[in-house]
Scaffold this motif. Sequence first.
Motif, PDB file in Angstrom:
ATOM      1  N   GLN B  76       1.052  -1.205   0.111  1.00 33.71           N
ATOM      2  CA  GLN B  76      -0.103  -0.167  -0.031  1.00 33.71           C
ATOM      3  C   GLN B  76       0.939   1.362  -0.025  1.00 33.71           C
ATOM      4  N   ILE B  77       2.142   1.300   0.884  1.00 31.35           N
ATOM      5  CA  ILE B  77       2.667   2.372   0.919  1.00 31.35           C
ATOM      6  C   ILE B  77       3.458   2.829  -0.225  1.00 31.35           C
ATOM      7  N   LEU B  78       3.850   1.628  -1.049  1.00 30.05           N
ATOM      8  CA  LEU B  78       4.476   1.767  -2.242  1.00 30.05           C
ATOM      9  C   LEU B  78       3.602   1.793  -3.381  1.00 30.05           C
ATOM     10  N   LYS B  79       2.298   1.805  -3.230  1.00 31.38           N
ATOM     11  CA  LYS B  79       1.305   2.044  -4.054  1.00 31.38           C
ATOM     12  C   LYS B  79       1.175   0.868  -5.066  1.00 31.38           C
ATOM     13  N   VAL B  80       1.605  -0.207  -4.803  1.00 27.90           N
ATOM     14  CA  VAL B  80       1.693  -1.376  -5.764  1.00 27.90           C
ATOM     15  C   VAL B  80       0.527  -2.285  -5.195  1.00 27.90           C
ATOM     16  N   ASP B  81      -0.458  -1.737  -4.450  1.00 28.04           N
ATOM     17  CA  ASP B  81      -1.567  -2.494  -4.250  1.00 28.04           C
ATOM     18  C   ASP B  81      -2.547  -2.500  -5.257  1.00 28.04           C
ATOM     19  N   GLN B  82      -2.474  -1.353  -6.139  1.00 22.93           N
ATOM     20  CA  GLN B  82      -3.011  -1.084  -7.518  1.00 22.93           C
ATOM     21  C   GLN B  82      -2.235  -1.518  -8.424  1.00 22.93           C
ATOM     22  N   THR B  83      -2.614  -1.960  -9.649  1.00 23.90           N
ATOM     23  CA  THR B  83      -1.738  -2.015 -10.836  1.00 23.90           C
ATOM     24  C   THR B  83      -1.450  -0.764 -11.301  1.00 23.90           C
ATOM     25  N   ILE B  84       0.085  -0.634 -11.458  1.00 24.54           N
ATOM     26  CA  ILE B  84       0.843   0.648 -12.089  1.00 24.54           C
ATOM     27  C   ILE B  84       1.078   0.081 -13.427  1.00 24.54           C
ATOM     28  N   LYS B  85       0.648   0.817 -14.431  1.00 24.78           N
ATOM     29  CA  LYS B  85       1.173   0.687 -15.742  1.00 24.78           C
ATOM     30  C   LYS B  85       2.447   1.705 -16.180  1.00 24.78           C
ATOM     31  N   VAL B  86       3.017   0.860 -17.150  1.00 22.29           N
ATOM     32  CA  VAL B  86       4.417   1.499 -17.316  1.00 22.29           C
ATOM     33  C   VAL B  86       4.614   1.086 -18.958  1.00 22.29           C
ATOM     34  N   ALA B  87       5.274   2.240 -19.530  1.00 23.58           N
ATOM     35  CA  ALA B  87       5.573   2.164 -20.718  1.00 23.58           C
ATOM     36  C   ALA B  87       7.195   1.992 -20.906  1.00 23.58           C
ATOM     37  N   LEU B  88       7.613   1.449 -22.039  1.00 25.00           N
ATOM     38  CA  LEU B  88       8.966   1.104 -22.029  1.00 25.00           C
ATOM     39  C   LEU B  88       9.410   1.657 -23.703  1.00 25.00           C
ATOM     40  N   LEU B  94      17.850  -4.911 -23.547  1.00 20.27           N
ATOM     41  CA  LEU B  94      17.507  -4.323 -22.354  1.00 20.27           C
ATOM     42  C   LEU B  94      16.182  -4.281 -22.363  1.00 20.27           C
ATOM     43  N   GLY B  95      15.419  -3.754 -23.345  1.00 19.75           N
ATOM     44  CA  GLY B  95      14.151  -3.622 -23.209  1.00 19.75           C
ATOM     45  C   GLY B  95      13.570  -4.775 -23.076  1.00 19.75           C
ATOM     46  N   HIS B  96      14.123  -5.909 -23.767  1.00 16.97           N
ATOM     47  CA  HIS B  96      13.463  -7.320 -23.897  1.00 16.97           C
ATOM     48  C   HIS B  96      13.458  -7.938 -22.519  1.00 16.97           C
ATOM     49  N   ALA B  97      14.755  -7.806 -21.719  1.00 12.95           N
ATOM     50  CA  ALA B  97      15.028  -8.262 -20.446  1.00 12.95           C
ATOM     51  C   ALA B  97      13.799  -7.554 -19.565  1.00 12.95           C
ATOM     52  N   LEU B  98      13.849  -6.724 -19.517  1.00 13.97           N
ATOM     53  CA  LEU B  98      12.847  -5.873 -18.657  1.00 13.97           C
ATOM     54  C   LEU B  98      11.410  -6.219 -18.984  1.00 13.97           C
ATOM     55  N   CYS B  99      10.776  -6.717 -20.256  1.00 14.65           N
ATOM     56  CA  CYS B  99       9.614  -7.086 -20.307  1.00 14.65           C
ATOM     57  C   CYS B  99       9.526  -8.433 -19.761  1.00 14.65           C
ATOM     58  N   ASN B 100      10.719  -9.204 -19.995  1.00 16.21           N
ATOM     59  CA  ASN B 100      10.598 -10.476 -19.533  1.00 16.21           C
ATOM     60  C   ASN B 100      10.285 -10.609 -18.180  1.00 16.21           C
ATOM     61  N   TYR B 101      11.162  -9.846 -17.340  1.00 19.22           N
ATOM     62  CA  TYR B 101      11.041  -9.908 -15.843  1.00 19.22           C
ATOM     63  C   TYR B 101       9.695  -9.642 -15.558  1.00 19.22           C
ATOM     64  N   ASN B 102       9.303  -8.618 -16.313  1.00 18.28           N
ATOM     65  CA  ASN B 102       7.746  -8.104 -15.843  1.00 18.28           C
ATOM     66  C   ASN B 102       6.829  -9.388 -15.983  1.00 18.28           C
ATOM     67  N   LYS B 103       7.067 -10.077 -16.913  1.00 18.18           N
ATOM     68  CA  LYS B 103       6.156 -11.270 -17.165  1.00 18.18           C
ATOM     69  C   LYS B 103       5.896 -12.027 -15.930  1.00 18.18           C
ATOM     70  N   TYR B 104       7.116 -12.240 -15.310  1.00 18.99           N
ATOM     71  CA  TYR B 104       7.184 -13.248 -14.295  1.00 18.99           C
ATOM     72  C   TYR B 104       6.956 -12.549 -12.867  1.00 18.99           C
ATOM     73  N   SER B 105       6.801 -11.442 -12.707  1.00 21.31           N
ATOM     74  CA  SER B 105       6.756 -10.696 -11.701  1.00 21.31           C
ATOM     75  C   SER B 105       5.266 -10.785 -11.055  1.00 21.31           C
ATOM     76  N   LYS B 106       5.436 -10.734  -9.656  1.00 24.56           N
ATOM     77  CA  LYS B 106       4.329 -10.691  -8.827  1.00 24.56           C
ATOM     78  C   LYS B 106       3.748  -9.139  -8.528  1.00 24.56           C
ATOM     79  N   ASP B 107       4.771  -8.632  -8.778  1.00 22.23           N
ATOM     80  CA  ASP B 107       4.335  -7.091  -8.450  1.00 22.23           C
ATOM     81  C   ASP B 107       3.532  -6.578  -9.267  1.00 22.23           C
ATOM     82  N   ASN B 108       2.562  -5.634  -8.958  1.00 21.95           N
ATOM     83  CA  ASN B 108       1.498  -5.204  -9.533  1.00 21.95           C
ATOM     84  C   ASN B 108       1.953  -3.873 -10.598  1.00 21.95           C
ATOM     85  N   MET B 109       3.145  -4.075 -11.282  1.00 23.04           N
ATOM     86  CA  MET B 109       3.655  -2.947 -12.309  1.00 23.04           C
ATOM     87  C   MET B 109       3.772  -3.932 -13.482  1.00 23.04           C
ATOM     88  N   GLN B 110       3.185  -3.301 -14.393  1.00 26.44           N
ATOM     89  CA  GLN B 110       3.066  -3.978 -15.582  1.00 26.44           C
ATOM     90  C   GLN B 110       3.407  -3.248 -16.868  1.00 26.44           C
TER      91      GLN B 110
END
Lengths: 218, 218
Positions: B76-88, B94-110
């Motif tokens: 909640q404090i970090l505001k990742v209780d909601q989904t935060i949308k991200v553009a790259l 490097l862009g590919h790497a970040l997108c992949n990480y993203n796919k497996y992440s449990k954090d609500n940053m997409q």
Amino acid sequence: MKQTKISEAVVRRLPIYLQVLNEMLNREVQTISSQDLGLKLDLNPAQIRKDLAYFGEFGRKGVGYDVVYLIEKIRQILKVDQTIKVALVGAGNLGHALCNYNKYSKDNMQITAVFDIHPNKIGTSINNLKVLPMSKLTQTVAEQKIRIGIITVPAFEAQNVANQFVDAGVEGILNFAPAILRVPDEVRIQNADFTKELLSLAYYLVREGEAQNESDLD
Amino acid sequence: MKQTKISEAVVRRLPIYLQVLNEMLNREVQTISSQDLGLKLDLNPAQIRKDLAYFGEFGRKGVGYDVVYLIEKIRQILKVDQTIKVALVGAGNLGHALCNYNKYSKDNMQITAVFDIHPNKIGTSINNLKVLPMSKLTQTVAEQKIRIGIITVPAFEAQNVANQFVDAGVEGILNFAPAILRVPDEVRIQNADFTKELLSLAYYLVREGEAQNESDLD
DNA sequence: TAGATTGTTAATCGATTAACAATC
DNA sequence: TAGATTGTTAATCGATTAACAATC
């Protein structure tokens, strides 16, 4: 001798100074003052002078710092006046990205060996470097006098890789995996985990429906 | 209301706490004390308690912190209780790497949109996301309510991309390019430039021929 | 010489740590 | 109840900034 024990904060600013100085060099600027540097970097000029003064007297009163000379000095301090060899484990996208950066970098840090755990990666090439199996790590680090290891494997494999780097005798590890690594005190660990960067960035977002009230008191 | 202005150092530790807590969760640990957390992270327990206390009373005296509850609170404090949308921007390795990480992440940053400047990248796919031309950036950020921008382009293009992100209305930028970016005060910039990480790591190497004399005084 | 800017000391500010009453 | 551990205040430590003599 005069080394009073430099704080981490100071060390982290040195590469930033180097970056601006290199930009100045490209624009053929001869001399820069702590004032100017401070403006470019949003840092207090006194802080910049103090940071540099830990390592010697690099400036000239009334004039400022000679750009070429200061670059040389900071490189010496950071020990990148000599070539520092680096090994990387994890030939994924991130590993590729780092190897590419490396290729274009003017810094004297060279990734000279790449390893991977997975058989399907071994033998493929990144930037003219053949990806080697982990079994070759210790030998290669010794032979090539590699001093720094970079970890770009998934979190659950990271500690294992770190152990192998330590056994092989590297002095520092740059870890990109989102994992907390345990290494002996004499090995320096630097974490570069962008999932954490992204999370701390989210903190500064303004929650929907919450007005920003910073301007209230002006 | 009670917000005393939280320091950056505190904010940077929150994701680290979250990481350990998630590990605890996986091991089905119910409760953790500041003592234990401190041991895992090499941090002073008092510091951890103080950090958390800025945001509320999350622990129980004599017991410690409930792992599930504390994770929820830090999110909640970090505001990742909601989904935060991200553009790259920058569909390279490097862009590919970040997108992949993203796919497996449990954090609500997409990462929900990827852009590139170069025509040969546009139209290709990364993780089911079509790479879009820069001309679509403003519109996409608005439509998708994207709040954070990631920059993974070469240094000389980074400021231009940052400007476009700012104009499009993002609140924060994570910058991987080795460049100093200028943005308005209300946009948060976080730099994640690993060339600088590598340089500061080099500082801690022991120069050849210089004996390490830390043990002298023990 | 007058103006600019360093290197450095002293003052300030802020962050970390110790200590402990409160309480589970 | 006795032991453990929090939240918080006070003490300490360290980092940043201001100020200025030295000097180019």
